[in-house]
Design an enzyme around this catalytic site. Structure first.
Site: not given
Ligand SMILES: NC(=O)c1ccc[n+]([C@@H]2O[C@H](COP(=O)([O-])OP(=O)(O)OC[C@H]3O[C@@H](n4cnc5c(N)ncnc54)[C@H](OP(=O)(O)O)[C@@H]3O)[C@@H](O)[C@H]2O)c1
Length: 295
Positions: A67, A125
């Site tokens: 990241y 990962h």
């Molecule tokens: N291990 C892996 O391979 C892997 C892959 C992907 C992610 N991850 C981890 O999982 C975490 C979360 O997953 P993610 O970031 O991919 O996706 P997510 O949390 O499902 O979605 C994030 C999206 O949702 C929006 N959002 C957040 N809160 C909201 C709310 N209350 N209302 C409306 N929209 C909202 C955000 O927009 P805004 O930012 O504009 O608010 C962003 O566009 C990551 O940050 C990372 O730490 C791990």
């Protein structure tokens, strides 16, 4: 009772209801069930956003070497003054450091960037099967755990075939498997394999990364209306009631607070089941890469 006492009691009750549950891991440590994930958080913004997250009550941060924002996480932690044992920090080993004895310097570099002597959870990962090193990486993580550089170890994006190999050839099970999981993509086979062995499920992309109309689905929308909550809160609540560990990402302070306010209401079994029925069951609800395709 005086008005002051009544206010005080109401505050204490609100705090109790909003307390983040902790999930026990096979390492003997436990993890706050809800945290803040910083995938795609701009490195230049990370210190400010993690500071805000800690300020509004988050104590669990999920980052990764890839990241590029571990330094920002570290600066926010250092500036917060929060005792180390009250924080839970996860980072992850990137695919190009899985071979030989590379995992140790990779973790040491992450620790240096984070300004920490240990992380709470270190993950492989992706299994990256085309490279053929995930078993080695896992064995190295076991050593790093014994050396005290991480309190717990786990994997991410691992399928049953890879988990079975890890179990058979090393005898050490991961504390968690962090996988893409949201209502349209629930990965029931890998969840069943993991939970039956005490491997906890961390759901990445808990809100589907905003890539499909999850919030418009009637099961989500109806529950949100019934509980006077936002659709995002309903989806996070569904995860919590399923036992998943979540760390939704946002760059908005308002949403950081919104995503944390999910411990003072409960979905009925029927509401949970209606949301669970959103998975088409054929893998087509996946929004990220197939686990075997990230090499
Ligand atoms: N291990 C892996 O391979 C892997 C892959 C992907 C992610 N991850 C981890 O999982 C975490 C979360 O997953 P993610 O970031 O991919 O996706 P997510 O949390 O499902 O979605 C994030 C999206 O949702 C929006 N959002 C957040 N809160 C909201 C709310 N209350 N209302 C409306 N929209 C909202 C955000 O927009 P805004 O930012 O504009 O608010 C962003 O566009 C990551 O940050 C990372 O730490 C791990």
């Amino acid at each position: 009772m005086t008005e002051h006492h009544a206010d005080h009691r109401a505050d204490a009750e609100a705090n109790r209801l909003n307390e983040i549950p902790r999930i026990p891991l096979n390492s003997g440590y436990d993890i706050p069930q809800l945290g803040y994930g910083v995938f795609k958080v701009d490195p230049a913004e990370t210190e400010r956003l993690v500071t805000e997250a800690l300020d509004v009550g988050y104590r669990h941060i999920d980052t990764a070497a890839i990241y590029g924002n571990e330094e920002g996480v570290g600066r926010a932690i250092a500036a917060s003054g929060i005792p180390r044992d009250e924080l839970f920090v996860t980072t992850k080993l990137w695919n190009d450091r899985q071979s030989g004895d590379q995992p140790r310097p990779a973790l040491e570099e992450s620790l240096h960037k984070l300004g920490l002597a240990h992380v709470d959870l270190y993950l492989v990962h992706w299994p990256s099967p085309a490279n053929g090193h995930y078993l080695n990486a896992w064995t190295q993580l076991v050593t790093l755990n014994e050396a005290g550089l991480t309190r717990s170890i786990g994997v991410s994006n691992h399928l049953v075939e890879q988990l079975e190999r890890i179990e058979a050839e090393t005898g050490t099970l991961p504390a968690v498997n962090q996988i893409e999981l949201h209502p349209a993509h629930q990965q029931r086979e890998v969840v069943e394999w993991s939970t039956s062995r005490g491997v906890r499920i961390e759901a990445w992309g808990p809100l589907g990364q905003g890539k499909y109309d999850l919030f418009g689905a009637s099961a989500v929308h109806d529950a949100a209306t019934a509980h006077e909550r936002s659709p995002a809160q309903v989806v996070l609540r569904w995860h919590l009631q399923k036992g998943n560990i979540v760390f939704p990402k946002t760059v908005s302070r308002e949403r950081l607070v919104e995503n944390l306010r999910v411990f003072d209401f409960e979905l009925s079994d029927a509401e949970v089941d209606a949301i669970s029925a959103l998975d088409p069951g054929d893998g087509s609800g996946r929004v990220g890469a197939h686990p075997n395709d990230v090499n």
